[in-house]
Write an enzyme that holds these catalytic residues in place. Sequence first.
Site, PDB file in Angstrom:
ATOM      1  N   SER A 120       6.867   1.836  -6.755  1.00  0.00           N
ATOM      2  CA  SER A 120       8.005   2.298  -7.737  1.00  0.00           C
ATOM      3  C   SER A 120       9.229   2.264  -6.705  1.00  0.00           C
ATOM      4  O   SER A 120      10.444   1.751  -7.460  1.00  0.00           O
ATOM      5  CB  SER A 120       8.075   3.676  -8.282  1.00  0.00           C
ATOM      6  OG  SER A 120       6.670   3.735  -9.308  1.00  0.00           O
ATOM      7  N   GLU A 127       5.324  -3.275 -13.676  1.00  0.00           N
ATOM      8  CA  GLU A 127       6.710  -3.621 -13.845  1.00  0.00           C
ATOM      9  C   GLU A 127       7.461  -2.504 -14.094  1.00  0.00           C
ATOM     10  O   GLU A 127       8.641  -2.314 -14.651  1.00  0.00           O
ATOM     11  CB  GLU A 127       6.774  -4.543 -15.012  1.00  0.00           C
ATOM     12  CG  GLU A 127       6.235  -6.002 -15.047  1.00  0.00           C
ATOM     13  CD  GLU A 127       6.952  -6.984 -14.130  1.00  0.00           C
ATOM     14  OE1 GLU A 127       7.769  -6.220 -13.433  1.00  0.00           O
ATOM     15  OE2 GLU A 127       6.413  -8.019 -14.001  1.00  0.00           O
ATOM     16  N   GLY A 169     -18.611   5.946 -32.118  1.00  0.00           N
ATOM     17  CA  GLY A 169     -19.390   5.676 -31.099  1.00  0.00           C
ATOM     18  C   GLY A 169     -19.419   4.175 -30.829  1.00  0.00           C
ATOM     19  O   GLY A 169     -19.717   3.631 -29.731  1.00  0.00           O
ATOM     20  N   THR A 172       6.952   2.097 -13.584  1.00  0.00           N
ATOM     21  CA  THR A 172       6.145   3.064 -14.332  1.00  0.00           C
ATOM     22  C   THR A 172       6.856   3.538 -15.507  1.00  0.00           C
ATOM     23  O   THR A 172       8.188   3.457 -15.521  1.00  0.00           O
ATOM     24  CB  THR A 172       5.764   4.302 -13.435  1.00  0.00           C
ATOM     25  OG1 THR A 172       6.850   4.809 -12.962  1.00  0.00           O
ATOM     26  CG2 THR A 172       4.875   3.813 -12.504  1.00  0.00           C
ATOM     27  N   PRO A 185       0.904  -1.160   0.037  1.00  0.00           N
ATOM     28  CA  PRO A 185      -0.026   0.217   0.019  1.00  0.00           C
ATOM     29  C   PRO A 185       0.960   1.464  -0.063  1.00  0.00           C
ATOM     30  O   PRO A 185       0.281   2.255  -0.509  1.00  0.00           O
ATOM     31  CB  PRO A 185      -0.908  -0.028   1.233  1.00  0.00           C
ATOM     32  CG  PRO A 185      -1.100  -1.639   1.715  1.00  0.00           C
ATOM     33  CD  PRO A 185       0.293  -2.135   1.058  1.00  0.00           C
TER      34      PRO A 185
END
Length: 389
Positions: A132, A366, A343, A368, A128
């Site tokens: 990175s 994996e 659309g 950023t 949490p």
Amino acid sequence: MDFDLPAETVALQKMCRDFAAKEIAPYAAEWSERSHFPVPVFRKLGALGLMGMLVDESYGGADAGFVSYVAAMEALGEADQSVASAWNAHSTIATLPLARFGTEEQKKRWLVPLATGEKLGAFGLTEPTAGSDAAGIRTTARRTEDGWILNGTKMFISNAGTEMSLGVTVLAVTGTDDDGKKRYGTFFVPDGTAGYEKGRPLRKLGWHALDTRELVFTDCWIPEEHLLGEEGNGLRQFLEVLDAGRISVAALSLSLAQAALDLAVRHAGEREQFGRPLSRFQAVGHKLADMATEVEAARWLVYRAAWLGDQGRPFAKAAAMAKLYASEVANRAASASVQIHGGYGFIRESAISRFYADAKILEIGEGTSEVQRNVIARSLVRTGKEMPR
């Protein structure tokens, strides 16, 4: 300079395309809508020898190499990104730590069922408060007389909660050095271990058929022999495996970009406006041309990184470049394809809407795009000099 794939790799890719066309593509939309993880597909991938492509044959794998792996990923990912992403996580970051750092006993016990496709693997890094910043993890492993006690929480972990999951490889802090620097260890935690609990499946923007959960470890005891490699080297081990993971996500990105292009070309040829096909309008034609050019550029960045890996040459920079560029191309191609679909592209029943939702995570997982640029920049500038090619 020969850009043709070896004959055996071409045959492998055809086999994967045929399999995907029969076993994946017709059901992908339904799996996505139901957030259903298709266990039988992975059993069949195992029967085809595709669940251990990067593992030595002596442990049930195919030892096919990165180039063949990328070719297979192109075929599977063009059919469905959820299946391909689960296969990616299993084949690289979940399996390679055991293959590279496991003891002979650990390989026979855990690597073989993963490589043969009997079981599915997962890797627990992200938390949490740590993504990175891999070094910022807070999950701890405290040594006891006969093992380790794990405490902490992992987030966004794929493949851990399916009926064929074997367990999860976990990165944890094992202590500190005399200078206060953290030490890390990598541990294998089998399913059913007391103190190891799995949260409910997370509801994601894309990759709906991929099992992704929070994992919680509360005084979770594991024996000493569940430590992979040397205590203290866990983070280094993970970073070494991550380069292979980046090639894999780059290949996954390439497959999405190609799928988006193919869908756009098909729709532009079939859809008529003002009495003629969309493909006859220069604005649409130029968009398709730009997409095709970027997809080809991404393809050869990905295959070059894979080739370097197969040659045993340094490939960290090439893998980062491939992952960065291919993931961003995938997002641009998906967006352009939706625009061409108009659309129809905004309707969830359309295939492109699923690929569009799946695209964004490719710039995040994996490592950023920002992290990839840091990796590339560091490799270019060492003491003010460009690294030799």
